[in-house]
Design a protein around this motif. Sequence first.
Motif, PDB file in Angstrom:
ATOM      1  N   ALA A 244       0.189   6.448  -1.875  1.00 43.75           N
ATOM      2  CA  ALA A 244       1.238   5.338  -2.361  1.00 43.75           C
ATOM      3  C   ALA A 244       2.262   6.141  -3.520  1.00 43.75           C
ATOM      4  O   ALA A 244       2.043   6.816  -4.280  1.00 43.75           O
TER       5      ALA A 244
ATOM      6  N   ARG B 285       0.706  -1.149   0.093  1.00 42.64           N
ATOM      7  CA  ARG B 285      -0.032  -0.013   0.039  1.00 42.64           C
ATOM      8  C   ARG B 285       0.826   1.243   0.047  1.00 42.64           C
ATOM      9  O   ARG B 285       0.473   2.343  -0.426  1.00 42.64           O
TER      10      ARG B 285
ATOM     11  N   CYS C   3      -5.874   1.481  -3.315  1.00 38.96           N
ATOM     12  CA  CYS C   3      -4.381   2.061  -3.207  1.00 38.96           C
ATOM     13  C   CYS C   3      -4.624   3.502  -2.554  1.00 38.96           C
ATOM     14  O   CYS C   3      -5.434   4.357  -3.037  1.00 38.96           O
TER      15      CYS C   3
ATOM     16  N   GLY D 201       2.201   0.832  -3.749  1.00 30.60           N
ATOM     17  CA  GLY D 201       0.984   0.816  -4.744  1.00 30.60           C
ATOM     18  C   GLY D 201       1.063  -0.459  -5.472  1.00 30.60           C
ATOM     19  O   GLY D 201       0.329  -0.646  -6.578  1.00 30.60           O
TER      20      GLY D 201
END
Length: 537
Positions: free
Chosen positions: A383, A336, A379, A339
């Motif tokens: 990120a 996270r 996401c 990403g």
Amino acid sequence: RRWASSQRTIPEFFSRRRLTRLSESAMSMSVAGITPSNANVPKQKDPHLRECEIQGDIIVGLQKDEEVFVFFKILDARKFRKVLRERLTDRITTTSSALARELQVKAYKREGHRHRLPLIGINIGFTHAGLETLLGAAKCTGMDPSFMAGAAAQAAALSDPVDANGNPVWKPAFASDTIHGVLLVAGPAREVGQPGPAETEASAIVALFGNAVAVVDRETGITRPQRGHEHFGFLDGISNPGVRGITPRTNPENPNQGVPGQDLLWPGAFVFGYPGQDPDKPFEEPGPEPHLPHPWMRDGSYMVFRRLNQRVPEFHAFLDAQAAALGTDPALLGARMVGRWQSGAPVMLAPLQDDPLLGADPARNNAFEFSQDKAQRRCPYGAHIRKTYPRDDLKDPGTLGLKDPEGFVQAHRIMRQGIPFGPEVDEATEETTTVQERGLMFVCYQTSIVEQFEFIQKDWSNAPSFPPAKMRPGGGAVTPGHDPIIGQAGGPRQMDEPLPNYPTGSVRSTLDMPEPFVVPTAAGYFFMPSLTALKTM
Ligand code: HEM
């Protein structure tokens, strides 16, 4: 726009990511088995690139298991020009030879050869001070303002660590602007106990220049044993933009796409003398050519070099501690923050669990947008890949008052061609604390350092309020925070982790990062001239 309407299977030979960069012209050779599936897609508006003029690292990338960066000062300009013209220019790897080499390497691998081709790639670039030394000040006016100021002068604006006088805390050779140029020499991996072929070649080239140069620093990048992965463990180099006229298409129905999710940009984004990206227009429409203050700059590109130390044990200790506090898995938390999972699988497509097959598949691992994820369930806005390339996050009408949000995002893209450096972590001595230096020799190309590299670093990664609240109807009033990988704040950083959607339940949290995981230790801004410019300096 980036979704493939038909996700056709790409034959194994063509399914490797870097193949997407092969020029259709190079691939149109009628060799059985290597004609790409998209060979018949009309390239209505594709510009013709002068591939023999453009240095090879810019768009295609040099073949590199190892890469030596020799930073030098010019002591005798007349002798330097003579050696450059008579001994080096013919050996510079151009875009056309880089494309041919990619084909050669792919064919070699397909035939099952294990060892690497002993290919040496050579490129060269100059700082503003170096160009003035070679060309005279009058031919170096009106260039990119940050390039003219030099990387050291820009350090404070990028929130790089600086001393009380505002000078960057870098390796001494870089902290003041005494560097005139950089020689890039890329090559195959070294045999155990031997100097690498790139090292040997770099030394031979330096010897050619003799007392015309003084070497002020020399750096060596080395691909990790986990090939393609940077030191935190994540697969890197997945998502570079494609370039019209070079990158083949994989979807006959979408002339604006390379592999699924890969937009084809106008070459002027990276090389002077071609149509570029217009921030006010849809990216598929050509924008004006970037301003060319001097004809000799045609077919050249600005290169940003940053030696970025990675504090790997500290990064993993952070993930372990935070994940324990949140009741989740460190691998998910890391995914996270970047990403993507370590395998390269995007959290947008694999939100809870890694999917290595997806991560390794260039036909799928880039095929996503962010607009379907306004509430950051998949996401976080903070990120690394969402900060550095927000895709269609800005697309809501009226957002930021942009005429064309997609064109705006595409006008701030870079071509990354870096390589890791330093040894693997020694588990015995570096369990929680870095002992040996390691990291990324970050390299990127563009036609505007101000609008591309610096914009991404400063206005997106370092800016806690990007993307702004009005873009985030599902995200509430929170601030997305800093890019946890490269965001710099001159002090502690935070990243919002709003709705983690963890298997154990959703725990809203703020990640507090008192120390950076990435620390710049050197930087330089260079211009990579065309072959003709090198020959006539
Ligand atoms: C993507 C790591 C520095 C800009 C990525 C990815 C990783 C990564 C793992 C995902 C793979 C990919 O899409 O290629 C790192 C690490 C860095 C670093 C470990 C420092 C040590 C930087 C810097 C910039 C940058 C300095 C620019 C200011 C980007 C961009 C992408 C990216 C534009 C592609 C995002 C996308 O298109 O989806 N990086 N990076 N990175 N990074 Fe970095």
